[in-house]
Design a protein around this motif. Sequence first.
Motif, PDB file in Angstrom:
ATOM      1  N   LYS A  67      41.867  46.587  51.818  1.00  0.00           N
ATOM      2  CA  LYS A  67      43.191  47.109  51.479  1.00  0.00           C
ATOM      3  C   LYS A  67      43.289  47.419  49.990  1.00  0.00           C
ATOM      4  O   LYS A  67      43.949  48.375  49.584  1.00  0.00           O
ATOM      5  CB  LYS A  67      44.296  46.130  51.889  1.00  0.00           C
ATOM      6  CG  LYS A  67      44.541  46.108  53.383  1.00  0.00           C
ATOM      7  CD  LYS A  67      45.043  47.454  53.862  1.00  0.00           C
ATOM      8  CE  LYS A  67      45.251  47.462  55.355  1.00  0.00           C
ATOM      9  NZ  LYS A  67      45.552  48.785  55.870  1.00  0.00           N
ATOM     10  N   VAL A  68      42.617  46.602  49.149  1.00  0.00           N
ATOM     11  CA  VAL A  68      42.565  46.907  47.714  1.00  0.00           C
ATOM     12  C   VAL A  68      41.910  48.272  47.531  1.00  0.00           C
ATOM     13  O   VAL A  68      42.400  49.123  46.791  1.00  0.00           O
ATOM     14  CB  VAL A  68      41.799  45.818  46.924  1.00  0.00           C
ATOM     15  CG1 VAL A  68      41.565  46.258  45.479  1.00  0.00           C
ATOM     16  CG2 VAL A  68      42.536  44.489  46.967  1.00  0.00           C
ATOM     17  N   ARG A  69      40.802  48.478  48.239  1.00  0.00           N
ATOM     18  CA  ARG A  69      40.086  49.760  48.171  1.00  0.00           C
ATOM     19  C   ARG A  69      40.995  50.915  48.566  1.00  0.00           C
ATOM     20  O   ARG A  69      41.068  51.946  47.901  1.00  0.00           O
ATOM     21  CB  ARG A  69      38.856  49.712  49.089  1.00  0.00           C
ATOM     22  CG  ARG A  69      38.000  50.969  49.025  1.00  0.00           C
ATOM     23  CD  ARG A  69      36.779  50.874  49.935  1.00  0.00           C
ATOM     24  NE  ARG A  69      37.120  50.747  51.335  1.00  0.00           N
ATOM     25  CZ  ARG A  69      37.532  51.758  52.104  1.00  0.00           C
ATOM     26  NH1 ARG A  69      37.674  52.959  51.603  1.00  0.00           N
ATOM     27  NH2 ARG A  69      37.811  51.559  53.373  1.00  0.00           N
ATOM     28  N   MET A  85      39.552  53.705  46.049  1.00  0.00           N
ATOM     29  CA  MET A  85      38.152  53.517  45.687  1.00  0.00           C
ATOM     30  C   MET A  85      37.280  53.851  46.898  1.00  0.00           C
ATOM     31  O   MET A  85      37.585  53.428  48.005  1.00  0.00           O
ATOM     32  CB  MET A  85      37.916  52.086  45.223  1.00  0.00           C
ATOM     33  CG  MET A  85      38.655  51.764  43.959  1.00  0.00           C
ATOM     34  SD  MET A  85      38.395  50.061  43.449  1.00  0.00           S
ATOM     35  CE  MET A  85      39.198  50.099  41.851  1.00  0.00           C
ATOM     36  N   PRO A  86      36.193  54.577  46.690  1.00  0.00           N
ATOM     37  CA  PRO A  86      35.391  55.030  47.830  1.00  0.00           C
ATOM     38  C   PRO A  86      34.545  53.957  48.509  1.00  0.00           C
ATOM     39  O   PRO A  86      34.230  54.081  49.680  1.00  0.00           O
ATOM     40  CB  PRO A  86      34.509  56.124  47.233  1.00  0.00           C
ATOM     41  CG  PRO A  86      34.468  55.847  45.777  1.00  0.00           C
ATOM     42  CD  PRO A  86      35.758  55.166  45.439  1.00  0.00           C
ATOM     43  N   THR A  87      34.173  52.889  47.782  1.00  0.00           N
ATOM     44  CA  THR A  87      33.278  51.903  48.378  1.00  0.00           C
ATOM     45  C   THR A  87      33.726  50.481  48.083  1.00  0.00           C
ATOM     46  O   THR A  87      34.458  50.222  47.123  1.00  0.00           O
ATOM     47  CB  THR A  87      31.841  52.050  47.840  1.00  0.00           C
ATOM     48  OG1 THR A  87      31.828  51.689  46.451  1.00  0.00           O
ATOM     49  CG2 THR A  87      31.306  53.450  48.032  1.00  0.00           C
ATOM     50  N   ALA A 147      33.263  45.452  41.921  1.00  0.00           N
ATOM     51  CA  ALA A 147      33.080  45.600  40.476  1.00  0.00           C
ATOM     52  C   ALA A 147      34.426  45.550  39.753  1.00  0.00           C
ATOM     53  O   ALA A 147      34.546  44.918  38.694  1.00  0.00           O
ATOM     54  CB  ALA A 147      32.352  46.905  40.176  1.00  0.00           C
ATOM     55  N   PHE A 148      35.432  46.212  40.313  1.00  0.00           N
ATOM     56  CA  PHE A 148      36.768  46.213  39.724  1.00  0.00           C
ATOM     57  C   PHE A 148      37.324  44.793  39.657  1.00  0.00           C
ATOM     58  O   PHE A 148      37.816  44.351  38.612  1.00  0.00           O
ATOM     59  CB  PHE A 148      37.705  47.117  40.545  1.00  0.00           C
ATOM     60  CG  PHE A 148      39.151  46.974  40.208  1.00  0.00           C
ATOM     61  CD1 PHE A 148      39.682  47.558  39.070  1.00  0.00           C
ATOM     62  CD2 PHE A 148      40.006  46.243  41.029  1.00  0.00           C
ATOM     63  CE1 PHE A 148      41.030  47.422  38.752  1.00  0.00           C
ATOM     64  CE2 PHE A 148      41.349  46.097  40.719  1.00  0.00           C
ATOM     65  CZ  PHE A 148      41.853  46.691  39.582  1.00  0.00           C
ATOM     66  N   LEU A 149      37.238  44.062  40.777  1.00  0.00           N
ATOM     67  CA  LEU A 149      37.770  42.696  40.808  1.00  0.00           C
ATOM     68  C   LEU A 149      37.002  41.788  39.854  1.00  0.00           C
ATOM     69  O   LEU A 149      37.599  40.968  39.151  1.00  0.00           O
ATOM     70  CB  LEU A 149      37.740  42.152  42.238  1.00  0.00           C
ATOM     71  CG  LEU A 149      38.703  42.834  43.215  1.00  0.00           C
ATOM     72  CD1 LEU A 149      38.451  42.349  44.636  1.00  0.00           C
ATOM     73  CD2 LEU A 149      40.152  42.616  42.811  1.00  0.00           C
ATOM     74  N   GLY A 187      38.185  39.548  36.461  1.00  0.00           N
ATOM     75  CA  GLY A 187      38.052  38.097  36.530  1.00  0.00           C
ATOM     76  C   GLY A 187      38.551  37.493  37.826  1.00  0.00           C
ATOM     77  O   GLY A 187      38.917  36.318  37.877  1.00  0.00           O
ATOM     78  N   VAL A 188      38.537  38.283  38.883  1.00  0.00           N
ATOM     79  CA  VAL A 188      39.033  37.829  40.186  1.00  0.00           C
ATOM     80  C   VAL A 188      37.843  37.454  41.065  1.00  0.00           C
ATOM     81  O   VAL A 188      36.905  38.236  41.220  1.00  0.00           O
ATOM     82  CB  VAL A 188      39.855  38.946  40.873  1.00  0.00           C
ATOM     83  CG1 VAL A 188      40.323  38.513  42.250  1.00  0.00           C
ATOM     84  CG2 VAL A 188      41.036  39.338  40.000  1.00  0.00           C
ATOM     85  N   TYR A 189      37.879  36.256  41.620  1.00  0.00           N
ATOM     86  CA  TYR A 189      36.821  35.813  42.519  1.00  0.00           C
ATOM     87  C   TYR A 189      36.939  36.542  43.847  1.00  0.00           C
ATOM     88  O   TYR A 189      38.034  36.729  44.377  1.00  0.00           O
ATOM     89  CB  TYR A 189      36.902  34.308  42.759  1.00  0.00           C
ATOM     90  CG  TYR A 189      36.585  33.511  41.531  1.00  0.00           C
ATOM     91  CD1 TYR A 189      35.267  33.361  41.099  1.00  0.00           C
ATOM     92  CD2 TYR A 189      37.589  32.926  40.784  1.00  0.00           C
ATOM     93  CE1 TYR A 189      34.973  32.638  39.968  1.00  0.00           C
ATOM     94  CE2 TYR A 189      37.309  32.199  39.644  1.00  0.00           C
ATOM     95  CZ  TYR A 189      35.990  32.056  39.235  1.00  0.00           C
ATOM     96  OH  TYR A 189      35.710  31.350  38.107  1.00  0.00           O
TER      97      TYR A 189
END
Length: 93
Positions: free
Chosen positions: A44-46, A51-53, A59-61, A65-67
């Motif tokens: 859902k973030v994607r 974001m395509p992948t 990489a964004f998360l 600094g998000v686990y």
Amino acid sequence: MQIQIALPDDVAHSLEVKWGNLERKLLEMLAIAAYQEGSISAGKVRELLGMPTRLEVDAFLKEKGVYLHYDEADFEQDIHTMRKLEQEGQLKR
């Protein structure tokens, strides 16, 4: 759904100088917060951030600094995808 907020012009300008596009920044902050509390998945973030992948989401998360949430169901889905790609000849061992 469209959501609007009102900011004083001077505050909006200061934030734009620091963050750039406020709409994008707020959308990213919303996606991160929802992901961290478990309200939405990485998929859902994607979708929210266009974001395509999944790798781009990861990489964004990581950059923020998000686990990453990665559980047995995620692992099983990755195994299923890998096997499907192997069968289609798109993945070679």
